[in-house]
Design a protein around this motif. Structure first.
Motif, PDB file in Angstrom:
ATOM      1  N   SER A  35      17.574   9.363 -22.902  1.00  0.00           N
ATOM      2  CA  SER A  35      16.562   9.658 -23.917  1.00  0.00           C
ATOM      3  C   SER A  35      15.298  10.296 -23.337  1.00  0.00           C
ATOM      4  O   SER A  35      14.454  10.787 -24.094  1.00  0.00           O
ATOM      5  N   PHE A  38      14.459  13.947 -24.410  1.00  0.00           N
ATOM      6  CA  PHE A  38      14.032  14.034 -25.806  1.00  0.00           C
ATOM      7  C   PHE A  38      12.587  13.555 -25.962  1.00  0.00           C
ATOM      8  O   PHE A  38      11.830  14.092 -26.768  1.00  0.00           O
ATOM      9  N   ARG A  39      12.196  12.549 -25.194  1.00  0.00           N
ATOM     10  CA  ARG A  39      10.804  12.092 -25.225  1.00  0.00           C
ATOM     11  C   ARG A  39       9.871  13.166 -24.688  1.00  0.00           C
ATOM     12  O   ARG A  39       8.770  13.365 -25.212  1.00  0.00           O
ATOM     13  N   VAL A  41      10.359  16.404 -24.792  1.00  0.00           N
ATOM     14  CA  VAL A  41      10.271  17.441 -25.830  1.00  0.00           C
ATOM     15  C   VAL A  41       9.332  16.984 -26.942  1.00  0.00           C
ATOM     16  O   VAL A  41       8.532  17.779 -27.457  1.00  0.00           O
ATOM     17  N   ALA A  42       9.382  15.718 -27.311  1.00  0.00           N
ATOM     18  CA  ALA A  42       8.496  15.201 -28.354  1.00  0.00           C
ATOM     19  C   ALA A  42       7.032  15.287 -27.930  1.00  0.00           C
ATOM     20  O   ALA A  42       6.168  15.649 -28.740  1.00  0.00           O
ATOM     21  N   VAL A  43       6.738  14.988 -26.664  1.00  0.00           N
ATOM     22  CA  VAL A  43       5.358  15.081 -26.178  1.00  0.00           C
ATOM     23  C   VAL A  43       4.879  16.524 -26.217  1.00  0.00           C
ATOM     24  O   VAL A  43       3.748  16.817 -26.635  1.00  0.00           O
ATOM     25  N   LEU A  45       5.997  18.988 -28.149  1.00  0.00           N
ATOM     26  CA  LEU A  45       5.825  19.426 -29.537  1.00  0.00           C
ATOM     27  C   LEU A  45       4.560  18.839 -30.159  1.00  0.00           C
ATOM     28  O   LEU A  45       3.850  19.532 -30.907  1.00  0.00           O
ATOM     29  N   GLU A  46       4.270  17.590 -29.864  1.00  0.00           N
ATOM     30  CA  GLU A  46       3.056  16.966 -30.389  1.00  0.00           C
ATOM     31  C   GLU A  46       1.808  17.680 -29.857  1.00  0.00           C
ATOM     32  O   GLU A  46       0.867  17.942 -30.609  1.00  0.00           O
TER      33      GLU A  46
END
Length: 67
Positions: A35, A38-39, A41-43, A45-46
């Protein structure tokens, strides 16, 4: 508090179905490692959305609007 609940749930699982509990002990670190991308990528994007928001609201802030 959540750690205590997780440990209690694992102990109950160990008593009821010990092979499943041991499988969970070995698979959870693997799932955590899977995971991580994916974390990341989330950071990213945020941060990108925060930058776009700051860029869009820059003219209003320069004109003195504090919302």
């Amino acid at each position: 508090m959540t750690f205590v609940l997780v440990m209690l749930a694992w102990c109950v699982l160990f008593v009821l179905a010990w092979p499943l509990a041991l499988l969970a002990i070995f698979l959870l670190p693997v799932l955590w490692l899977l995971s991580l991308p994916f974390r990341a990528v989330a950071v990213v994007l945020e941060a990108m959305f925060a930058f776009i928001k700051a860029l869009l609201f820059l003219p209003a802030r320069l004109l003195g609007h504090r919302g």
